[in-house]
Design a protein around this motif. Structure first.
Motif, PDB file in Angstrom:
ATOM      1  N   VAL A  86       0.861  -1.180   0.000  1.00  0.00           N
ATOM      2  CA  VAL A  86       0.000   0.000   0.000  1.00  0.00           C
ATOM      3  C   VAL A  86       0.894   1.225   0.000  1.00  0.00           C
ATOM      4  N   ARG A  87       0.620   2.151  -0.904  1.00  0.00           N
ATOM      5  CA  ARG A  87       1.371   3.405  -0.973  1.00  0.00           C
ATOM      6  C   ARG A  87       0.581   4.501  -0.284  1.00  0.00           C
ATOM      7  N   ILE A  88       1.264   5.296   0.532  1.00  0.00           N
ATOM      8  CA  ILE A  88       0.638   6.436   1.191  1.00  0.00           C
ATOM      9  C   ILE A  88       1.014   7.676   0.387  1.00  0.00           C
ATOM     10  N   TYR A  89      -0.002   8.429  -0.060  1.00  0.00           N
ATOM     11  CA  TYR A  89       0.206   9.644  -0.844  1.00  0.00           C
ATOM     12  C   TYR A  89      -0.017  10.876   0.032  1.00  0.00           C
ATOM     13  N   LEU A  90       0.718  11.936  -0.268  1.00  0.00           N
ATOM     14  CA  LEU A  90       0.683  13.145   0.539  1.00  0.00           C
ATOM     15  C   LEU A  90      -0.682  13.827   0.504  1.00  0.00           C
ATOM     16  N   PHE A  91      -1.297  13.945  -0.676  1.00  0.00           N
ATOM     17  CA  PHE A  91      -2.546  14.687  -0.821  1.00  0.00           C
ATOM     18  C   PHE A  91      -3.717  13.771  -1.160  1.00  0.00           C
ATOM     19  N   PRO A  92      -4.968  14.263  -0.998  1.00  0.00           N
ATOM     20  CA  PRO A  92      -6.142  13.477  -1.387  1.00  0.00           C
ATOM     21  C   PRO A  92      -6.112  13.137  -2.874  1.00  0.00           C
ATOM     22  N   GLY A  93      -6.782  12.043  -3.242  1.00  0.00           N
ATOM     23  CA  GLY A  93      -6.830  11.635  -4.639  1.00  0.00           C
ATOM     24  C   GLY A  93      -5.534  11.019  -5.123  1.00  0.00           C
ATOM     25  N   GLY A 111       1.237  -7.501   4.606  1.00  0.00           N
ATOM     26  CA  GLY A 111       1.374  -8.135   5.911  1.00  0.00           C
ATOM     27  C   GLY A 111       2.110  -7.320   6.954  1.00  0.00           C
ATOM     28  N   ARG A 112       2.387  -6.069   6.687  1.00  0.00           N
ATOM     29  CA  ARG A 112       3.154  -5.215   7.612  1.00  0.00           C
ATOM     30  C   ARG A 112       2.317  -4.039   8.103  1.00  0.00           C
ATOM     31  N   ASP A 113       2.819  -3.374   9.129  1.00  0.00           N
ATOM     32  CA  ASP A 113       2.244  -2.134   9.644  1.00  0.00           C
ATOM     33  C   ASP A 113       3.238  -1.009   9.402  1.00  0.00           C
ATOM     34  N   GLY A 114       2.714   0.206   9.247  1.00  0.00           N
ATOM     35  CA  GLY A 114       3.599   1.341   9.047  1.00  0.00           C
ATOM     36  C   GLY A 114       2.903   2.652   9.325  1.00  0.00           C
ATOM     37  N   ARG A 115       3.719   3.710   9.452  1.00  0.00           N
ATOM     38  CA  ARG A 115       3.191   5.060   9.660  1.00  0.00           C
ATOM     39  C   ARG A 115       3.824   5.971   8.630  1.00  0.00           C
ATOM     40  N   GLY A 116       3.024   6.895   8.121  1.00  0.00           N
ATOM     41  CA  GLY A 116       3.533   7.831   7.152  1.00  0.00           C
ATOM     42  C   GLY A 116       2.683   9.083   7.102  1.00  0.00           C
ATOM     43  N   LEU A 117       3.230  10.153   6.554  1.00  0.00           N
ATOM     44  CA  LEU A 117       2.510  11.400   6.390  1.00  0.00           C
ATOM     45  C   LEU A 117       1.704  11.307   5.113  1.00  0.00           C
ATOM     46  N   GLY A 118       0.401  11.556   5.190  1.00  0.00           N
ATOM     47  CA  GLY A 118      -0.409  11.485   3.991  1.00  0.00           C
ATOM     48  C   GLY A 118      -1.873  11.731   4.202  1.00  0.00           C
ATOM     49  N   ALA A 119      -2.627  11.701   3.073  1.00  0.00           N
ATOM     50  CA  ALA A 119      -4.075  11.916   3.093  1.00  0.00           C
ATOM     51  C   ALA A 119      -4.821  10.853   2.308  1.00  0.00           C
ATOM     52  N   SER A 120      -4.121  10.006   1.547  1.00  0.00           N
ATOM     53  CA  SER A 120      -4.778   8.956   0.760  1.00  0.00           C
ATOM     54  C   SER A 120      -3.849   7.764   0.596  1.00  0.00           C
ATOM     55  N   ILE A 121      -4.462   6.617   0.248  1.00  0.00           N
ATOM     56  CA  ILE A 121      -3.696   5.380   0.065  1.00  0.00           C
ATOM     57  C   ILE A 121      -4.096   4.711  -1.240  1.00  0.00           C
ATOM     58  N   LEU A 122      -3.195   3.893  -1.764  1.00  0.00           N
ATOM     59  CA  LEU A 122      -3.457   3.138  -2.992  1.00  0.00           C
ATOM     60  C   LEU A 122      -2.735   1.808  -2.926  1.00  0.00           C
ATOM     61  N   PRO A 123      -3.494   0.680  -2.992  1.00  0.00           N
ATOM     62  CA  PRO A 123      -2.830  -0.629  -3.048  1.00  0.00           C
ATOM     63  C   PRO A 123      -2.166  -0.820  -4.410  1.00  0.00           C
ATOM     64  N   ARG A 124      -0.956  -1.373  -4.428  1.00  0.00           N
ATOM     65  CA  ARG A 124      -0.221  -1.623  -5.688  1.00  0.00           C
ATOM     66  C   ARG A 124       0.354  -2.999  -5.655  1.00  0.00           C
TER      67      ARG A 124
END
Length: 118
Positions: free
Chosen positions: A86-93, A105-118
């Motif tokens: 899963v990629r965490i993106y900075l802005f919405p959309g 299968g992992r957990d993580g924290r990041g700065l962002g407003a939206s996500i996208l599975p890849r």
């Protein structure tokens, strides 16, 4: 006779006007997006991933594209139970660039407003 306070060769109020204009422009970027409800962007639809992804304790089962979590970026916690990263993106959309990638299968924290599975 009074002298105006001058910073870097400009009157102080000119710098204040520029700064307030920039802040207003940044605030207007988020206008029109839902504040708390997450939605999937249809323009970024992809094949649905199997499993679930949880963001700040809220689960999103089988996301099939970009999921906007918030209208402004902040630090989010992602628990990825999908079969792909899963990629965490900075802005919405899913705009503004990837700030963090959470592997399958992992957990993580990041700065962002939206996500996208890849």
């Amino acid at each position: 006779m009074r002298k105006a306070l001058v910073l870097s060769g400009r009157p102080w109020w000119r710098g204040l006007l520029v700064t307030s204009g920039l802040l207003l422009g940044m605030a207007l970027l988020g206008v029109g997006l839902p504040q708390s409800a997450a939605h999937t962007t249809t323009a970024m639809r992809a094949e649905a991933a199997s499993g679930t992804v949880s963001v700040d304790g809220r689960g999103y089962g089988d996301p099939a594209g970009c999921v906007t979590i918030r209208k402004v970026p902040r630090r989010i916690s992602v628990s990825n139970s999908l079969d792909r990263s899963v990629r965490i993106y900075l802005f919405p959309g899913c705009k503004g660039g990837v700030t963090h990638v959470v592997d399958a299968g992992r957990d993580g924290r990041g700065l962002g407003a939206s996500i996208l599975p890849r």
